[in-house]
Design a protein around this motif. Structure first.
Motif, PDB file in Angstrom:
ATOM      1  N   ALA A  66       0.617  -1.297  -0.219  1.00  0.00           N
ATOM      2  CA  ALA A  66       0.002   0.003   0.048  1.00  0.00           C
ATOM      3  C   ALA A  66       0.951   1.320  -0.085  1.00  0.00           C
ATOM      4  CB  ALA A  66      -0.821  -0.132   1.335  1.00  0.00           C
ATOM      5  N   PRO A  67       0.948   1.955  -1.323  1.00  0.00           N
ATOM      6  CA  PRO A  67       1.865   3.386  -1.238  1.00  0.00           C
ATOM      7  C   PRO A  67       1.664   4.336  -0.357  1.00  0.00           C
ATOM      8  CG  PRO A  67       0.317   3.214  -2.953  1.00  0.00           C
ATOM      9  CD  PRO A  67       0.186   1.916  -2.354  1.00  0.00           C
ATOM     10  N   VAL A 112      -0.327   1.608 -10.157  1.00  0.00           N
ATOM     11  CA  VAL A 112      -0.897   1.030 -11.230  1.00  0.00           C
ATOM     12  C   VAL A 112      -2.634   1.480 -11.317  1.00  0.00           C
ATOM     13  CG1 VAL A 112      -1.350  -1.191 -10.145  1.00  0.00           C
ATOM     14  CG2 VAL A 112      -0.933  -1.245 -12.617  1.00  0.00           C
ATOM     15  N   GLU A 113      -3.113   1.614 -10.205  1.00  0.00           N
ATOM     16  CA  GLU A 113      -4.681   2.177 -10.008  1.00  0.00           C
ATOM     17  C   GLU A 113      -4.478   3.579 -10.656  1.00  0.00           C
ATOM     18  OE1 GLU A 113      -6.738  -0.159  -6.780  1.00  0.00           O
ATOM     19  OE2 GLU A 113      -4.758   0.570  -6.003  1.00  0.00           O
ATOM     20  N   LEU A 114      -3.628   4.361 -10.184  1.00  0.00           N
ATOM     21  CA  LEU A 114      -3.685   5.786 -10.335  1.00  0.00           C
ATOM     22  C   LEU A 114      -3.457   5.930 -12.118  1.00  0.00           C
ATOM     23  CD1 LEU A 114      -3.724   8.583  -9.233  1.00  0.00           C
ATOM     24  CD2 LEU A 114      -1.232   8.740  -9.254  1.00  0.00           C
ATOM     25  N   SER A 115      -2.637   4.967 -12.631  1.00  0.00           N
ATOM     26  CA  SER A 115      -2.345   4.984 -14.344  1.00  0.00           C
ATOM     27  C   SER A 115      -3.493   4.808 -14.743  1.00  0.00           C
ATOM     28  CB  SER A 115      -1.402   3.912 -14.654  1.00  0.00           C
ATOM     29  OG  SER A 115      -1.693   2.618 -14.455  1.00  0.00           O
ATOM     30  N   PRO A 125      11.687   2.842  -9.089  1.00  0.00           N
ATOM     31  CA  PRO A 125      10.920   3.762  -9.717  1.00  0.00           C
ATOM     32  C   PRO A 125      10.043   2.864 -10.953  1.00  0.00           C
ATOM     33  CG  PRO A 125      13.342   4.104  -9.704  1.00  0.00           C
ATOM     34  CD  PRO A 125      13.312   2.911  -8.693  1.00  0.00           C
ATOM     35  N   LYS A 126      10.367   1.662 -11.244  1.00  0.00           N
ATOM     36  CA  LYS A 126       9.463   1.121 -12.064  1.00  0.00           C
ATOM     37  C   LYS A 126       8.152   0.896 -11.530  1.00  0.00           C
ATOM     38  CE  LYS A 126      10.755  -3.816 -10.930  1.00  0.00           C
ATOM     39  NZ  LYS A 126      10.881  -4.923 -11.498  1.00  0.00           N
ATOM     40  N   HIS A 127       7.733   0.776 -10.116  1.00  0.00           N
ATOM     41  CA  HIS A 127       6.680   0.771  -9.403  1.00  0.00           C
ATOM     42  C   HIS A 127       5.792   2.294  -9.420  1.00  0.00           C
ATOM     43  CE1 HIS A 127       8.199  -3.096  -7.347  1.00  0.00           C
ATOM     44  NE2 HIS A 127       7.899  -3.253  -8.644  1.00  0.00           N
ATOM     45  N   TRP A 128       6.570   3.118  -9.729  1.00  0.00           N
ATOM     46  CA  TRP A 128       6.115   4.432  -9.557  1.00  0.00           C
ATOM     47  C   TRP A 128       5.918   5.297 -10.616  1.00  0.00           C
ATOM     48  CZ3 TRP A 128       3.669   6.060  -4.893  1.00  0.00           C
ATOM     49  CH2 TRP A 128       4.148   5.112  -3.994  1.00  0.00           C
ATOM     50  N   LEU A 129       6.916   4.860 -11.752  1.00  0.00           N
ATOM     51  CA  LEU A 129       6.647   5.789 -12.981  1.00  0.00           C
ATOM     52  C   LEU A 129       5.903   4.769 -14.146  1.00  0.00           C
ATOM     53  CD1 LEU A 129      10.330   6.835 -13.302  1.00  0.00           C
ATOM     54  CD2 LEU A 129       8.289   8.113 -12.725  1.00  0.00           C
ATOM     55  N   VAL A 176       8.395  16.039 -10.813  1.00  0.00           N
ATOM     56  CA  VAL A 176       6.861  16.214 -10.966  1.00  0.00           C
ATOM     57  C   VAL A 176       6.117  14.911 -11.087  1.00  0.00           C
ATOM     58  CG1 VAL A 176       7.136  18.639 -12.098  1.00  0.00           C
ATOM     59  CG2 VAL A 176       7.203  16.846 -13.770  1.00  0.00           C
ATOM     60  N   VAL A 177       6.610  13.859 -11.770  1.00  0.00           N
ATOM     61  CA  VAL A 177       6.010  12.489 -11.932  1.00  0.00           C
ATOM     62  C   VAL A 177       6.048  11.929 -10.819  1.00  0.00           C
ATOM     63  CG1 VAL A 177       5.670  10.590 -13.319  1.00  0.00           C
ATOM     64  CG2 VAL A 177       6.432  12.522 -14.434  1.00  0.00           C
ATOM     65  N   SER A 178       7.242  11.621 -10.344  1.00  0.00           N
ATOM     66  CA  SER A 178       7.350  10.733  -9.132  1.00  0.00           C
ATOM     67  C   SER A 178       6.979  11.353  -7.837  1.00  0.00           C
ATOM     68  CB  SER A 178       8.758  10.457  -8.886  1.00  0.00           C
ATOM     69  OG  SER A 178       9.456   9.631  -9.791  1.00  0.00           O
ATOM     70  N   LEU A 179       7.067  12.568  -7.480  1.00  0.00           N
ATOM     71  CA  LEU A 179       6.517  13.354  -6.447  1.00  0.00           C
ATOM     72  C   LEU A 179       4.850  13.228  -6.356  1.00  0.00           C
ATOM     73  CD1 LEU A 179       9.183  16.185  -6.162  1.00  0.00           C
ATOM     74  CD2 LEU A 179       9.067  14.193  -4.589  1.00  0.00           C
ATOM     75  N   ALA A 180       4.306  13.886  -7.757  1.00  0.00           N
ATOM     76  CA  ALA A 180       3.048  13.818  -7.759  1.00  0.00           C
ATOM     77  C   ALA A 180       2.213  12.510  -7.543  1.00  0.00           C
ATOM     78  CB  ALA A 180       2.342  14.582  -8.900  1.00  0.00           C
ATOM     79  N   THR A 181       2.982  11.621  -8.224  1.00  0.00           N
ATOM     80  CA  THR A 181       2.350  10.137  -8.073  1.00  0.00           C
ATOM     81  C   THR A 181       2.272   9.761  -6.671  1.00  0.00           C
ATOM     82  OG1 THR A 181       2.870   9.526 -10.462  1.00  0.00           O
ATOM     83  CG2 THR A 181       2.713   7.490  -8.921  1.00  0.00           C
ATOM     84  N   PHE A 182       3.538   9.880  -5.964  1.00  0.00           N
ATOM     85  CA  PHE A 182       3.570   9.469  -4.702  1.00  0.00           C
ATOM     86  C   PHE A 182       2.440  10.243  -3.675  1.00  0.00           C
ATOM     87  CE2 PHE A 182       4.932  10.505  -0.305  1.00  0.00           C
ATOM     88  CZ  PHE A 182       5.249   9.190   0.001  1.00  0.00           C
ATOM     89  N   SER A 183       2.287  11.721  -4.272  1.00  0.00           N
ATOM     90  CA  SER A 183       1.251  12.488  -3.098  1.00  0.00           C
ATOM     91  C   SER A 183      -0.185  12.087  -3.506  1.00  0.00           C
ATOM     92  CB  SER A 183       1.583  13.943  -3.541  1.00  0.00           C
ATOM     93  OG  SER A 183       2.517  14.307  -3.091  1.00  0.00           O
ATOM     94  N   GLU A 184      -0.582  11.907  -4.798  1.00  0.00           N
ATOM     95  CA  GLU A 184      -1.857  11.441  -5.284  1.00  0.00           C
ATOM     96  C   GLU A 184      -2.250   9.979  -4.837  1.00  0.00           C
ATOM     97  OE1 GLU A 184      -4.370  13.131  -6.774  1.00  0.00           O
ATOM     98  OE2 GLU A 184      -2.992  14.867  -6.402  1.00  0.00           O
TER      99      GLU A 184
END
Length: 190
Positions: free
Chosen positions: A4-5, A90-93, A16-20, A73-81
């Protein structure tokens, strides 16, 4: 089974492959070394032969900007969202596509070759409504330096001041790198 992120305190130690969302040939981040949610990040990459093919063994400036954007912007925003929505990347994607909105200014001071590890230091300047703006720098890493060890006691103050050893060589300064997560249904209808 994926973790659970939203229970992960930072991206340090994450792959990174799990977050990008980027596939392996367009992913320009190897490791996260420092991450302070809401403040910024330090992430590294070492260009491969495929990254410099047909370009004189030089890692292109446009790819440096892409690497910086992925780290910031990608890693940080993905983490925050993911934390906010309590979902996996993967659900966010399935909901959003990361897009460039604008690039303010980029000044190059040096270059990067195949095999030369570099770090992106990204500082968050703005974040609201799935849009993030970061400023930062790219530095060539001294050969043989253990980045995890070097950044283990790093601080937000040092991050914001770009306080690294003089052995790191400044490659680029970036301002106003802006990304936004666009809803997939909007993106696909354009």
């Amino acid at each position: 089974m994926a973790h659970a992120p939203y229970k992960t305190p930072t991206l340090v130690g994450e792959k990174p492959k799990h977050w990008l969302l980027h596939g392996p040939t367009k992913r320009y981040i190897d490791n996260y070394h420092y991450h302070s949610p809401g403040v910024g990040i330090v992430a590294s990459y070492t260009p491969l032969a495929r990254d410099v093919k047909d370009h004189f063994n030089i890692f292109r400036g446009v790819d440096q900007v892409e690497s910086f954007a992925q780290a910031s912007v990608v890693s940080l925003a993905t983490f925050s969202e993911c934390k906010k929505m309590k979902i996996l990347p993967v659900e966010l994607s399935n909901l959003f596509v990361p897009t460039f909105i604008s690039i303010g200014e980029v000044n190059y001071h040096s270059y990067l070759e195949k095999g030369q590890t570099f770090i992106n230091i990204g500082c968050i300047k703005f974040y609201k409504f799935r849009q993030m703006v970061c400023d930062g720098r790219i530095y060539k890493v001294p050969p043989g330096l253990n980045l995890d060890e070097y950044f283990k006691d790093f601080t937000d103050e040092r991050l914001l001041a770009y306080d690294v050893s003089k052995e790191f060589k400044l490659v680029a300064e970036l301002k106003g790198i802006t990304g936004r997560a666009i809803k997939k249904e909007i993106f696909n209808s354009l």
